[in-house]
Design a protein around this motif. Structure first.
Motif, PDB file in Angstrom:
ATOM      1  N   ALA A 171       0.852  -1.198   0.000  1.00 13.98           N
ATOM      2  CA  ALA A 171       0.000   0.000   0.000  1.00 13.98           C
ATOM      3  C   ALA A 171       0.885   1.243   0.000  1.00 13.98           C
ATOM      4  O   ALA A 171       2.097   1.158   0.222  1.00 13.98           O
ATOM      5  N   VAL A 172       0.237   2.369  -0.225  1.00 13.14           N
ATOM      6  CA  VAL A 172       0.871   3.651   0.060  1.00 13.14           C
ATOM      7  C   VAL A 172       0.544   3.985   1.508  1.00 13.14           C
ATOM      8  O   VAL A 172      -0.626   3.958   1.909  1.00 13.14           O
ATOM      9  N   TYR A 173       1.571   4.266   2.279  1.00 12.77           N
ATOM     10  CA  TYR A 173       1.407   4.570   3.689  1.00 12.77           C
ATOM     11  C   TYR A 173       1.498   6.081   3.898  1.00 12.77           C
ATOM     12  O   TYR A 173       2.451   6.722   3.437  1.00 12.77           O
ATOM     13  N   TYR A 174       0.501   6.611   4.595  1.00  9.42           N
ATOM     14  CA  TYR A 174       0.411   8.042   4.827  1.00  9.42           C
ATOM     15  C   TYR A 174       0.490   8.348   6.320  1.00  9.42           C
ATOM     16  O   TYR A 174      -0.055   7.612   7.147  1.00  9.42           O
ATOM     17  N   CYS A 175       1.105   9.462   6.619  1.00  7.72           N
ATOM     18  CA  CYS A 175       1.161   9.968   7.984  1.00  7.72           C
ATOM     19  C   CYS A 175       0.119  11.073   8.134  1.00  7.72           C
ATOM     20  O   CYS A 175      -0.018  11.932   7.248  1.00  7.72           O
ATOM     21  N   ASN A 176      -0.615  11.031   9.208  1.00  9.66           N
ATOM     22  CA  ASN A 176      -1.695  11.989   9.469  1.00  9.66           C
ATOM     23  C   ASN A 176      -1.507  12.619  10.835  1.00  9.66           C
ATOM     24  O   ASN A 176      -1.150  11.921  11.797  1.00  9.66           O
ATOM     25  N   ALA A 177      -1.730  13.913  10.913  1.00 11.92           N
ATOM     26  CA  ALA A 177      -1.606  14.620  12.194  1.00 11.92           C
ATOM     27  C   ALA A 177      -2.892  15.375  12.488  1.00 11.92           C
ATOM     28  O   ALA A 177      -3.460  16.019  11.602  1.00 11.92           O
ATOM     29  N   ILE A 178      -3.324  15.277  13.727  1.00 12.88           N
ATOM     30  CA  ILE A 178      -4.511  15.998  14.188  1.00 12.88           C
ATOM     31  C   ILE A 178      -4.084  16.954  15.294  1.00 12.88           C
ATOM     32  O   ILE A 178      -3.456  16.550  16.269  1.00 12.88           O
ATOM     33  N   VAL A 179      -4.462  18.220  15.110  1.00 19.62           N
ATOM     34  CA  VAL A 179      -4.202  19.235  16.121  1.00 19.62           C
ATOM     35  C   VAL A 179      -5.547  19.852  16.507  1.00 19.62           C
ATOM     36  O   VAL A 179      -6.309  20.258  15.638  1.00 19.62           O
ATOM     37  N   VAL A 180      -5.808  19.893  17.803  1.00 22.81           N
ATOM     38  CA  VAL A 180      -7.058  20.470  18.299  1.00 22.81           C
ATOM     39  C   VAL A 180      -6.705  21.672  19.158  1.00 22.81           C
ATOM     40  O   VAL A 180      -6.579  21.557  20.386  1.00 22.81           O
TER      41      VAL A 180
ATOM     42  N   GLU B  75     -13.516  24.131  19.582  1.00 20.63           N
ATOM     43  CA  GLU B  75     -14.279  24.260  18.338  1.00 20.63           C
ATOM     44  C   GLU B  75     -13.458  23.937  17.100  1.00 20.63           C
ATOM     45  O   GLU B  75     -14.010  23.795  16.002  1.00 20.63           O
ATOM     46  N   ALA B  76     -12.154  23.818  17.247  1.00 17.49           N
ATOM     47  CA  ALA B  76     -11.304  23.671  16.067  1.00 17.49           C
ATOM     48  C   ALA B  76     -10.657  22.312  16.018  1.00 17.49           C
ATOM     49  O   ALA B  76     -10.286  21.744  17.043  1.00 17.49           O
ATOM     50  N   ARG B  77     -10.506  21.763  14.843  1.00 16.37           N
ATOM     51  CA  ARG B  77      -9.811  20.501  14.629  1.00 16.37           C
ATOM     52  C   ARG B  77      -9.087  20.606  13.291  1.00 16.37           C
ATOM     53  O   ARG B  77      -9.714  20.745  12.252  1.00 16.37           O
ATOM     54  N   LEU B  78      -7.773  20.579  13.354  1.00 19.78           N
ATOM     55  CA  LEU B  78      -6.963  20.724  12.144  1.00 19.78           C
ATOM     56  C   LEU B  78      -6.355  19.382  11.783  1.00 19.78           C
ATOM     57  O   LEU B  78      -5.864  18.659  12.655  1.00 19.78           O
ATOM     58  N   GLU B  79      -6.355  19.066  10.503  1.00 16.05           N
ATOM     59  CA  GLU B  79      -5.859  17.782  10.037  1.00 16.05           C
ATOM     60  C   GLU B  79      -4.845  18.001   8.923  1.00 16.05           C
ATOM     61  O   GLU B  79      -5.069  18.801   8.021  1.00 16.05           O
TER      62      GLU B  79
END
Length: 120
Positions: free
Chosen positions: A91-100, A104-108
């Motif tokens: 597969a293609v492996y992706y890195c994901n980051a979540i910052v809250v 009220e805010a959620r950044l991806e």
């Protein structure tokens, strides 16, 4: 804003190992969650493993016992150690980051992905 750069993908034989790296552009202790996803050919993207800022880890059932997620805070890098690789891990492996930053805010944020091919 968070930039993520993945590396470490490649071609490996079944039963082999690879270690993927995800380097973030900021202190990873200030990123609420960093998660590895993957998308195989003809498949939907799926969660593989993740680690929270507090160090809590999670794994999908398909990789539990074979993959291990860890981090080096000094290098702002999260690793995915993949052992006993199977053809279906291709597969293609992706890195994901979540910052809250606020309630009220959620950044991806996503990295560009790195290809892992398991084949003899």
């Amino acid at each position: 804003q968070v930039q993520l750069v993945e590396s470490g993908g490649g071609l490996v034989q079944p039963g082999g190992s690879l270690r993927l790296s995800c380097e973030a552009s900021r202190n990873i202790l200030r990123i609420d969650d960093i998660t590895w996803y993957r998308q195989g050919p003809g498949k939907e993207r799926e969660m593989v493993a993740g680690i929270s800022s507090g160090g809590t880890t999670k794994y999908s059932d398909s990789v539990k016992g074979r993959f291990s997620i860890s981090r080096d805070v000094a290098k702002n890098t999260v690793y995915l150690q993949m052992n006993s690789l199977k053809r279906e891990d291709t597969a293609v492996y992706y890195c994901n980051a979540i910052v809250v930053p606020t309630v009220e805010a959620r950044l991806e944020f996503w990295g560009q992905g790195t290809q892992v091919t398991v084949s003899s």
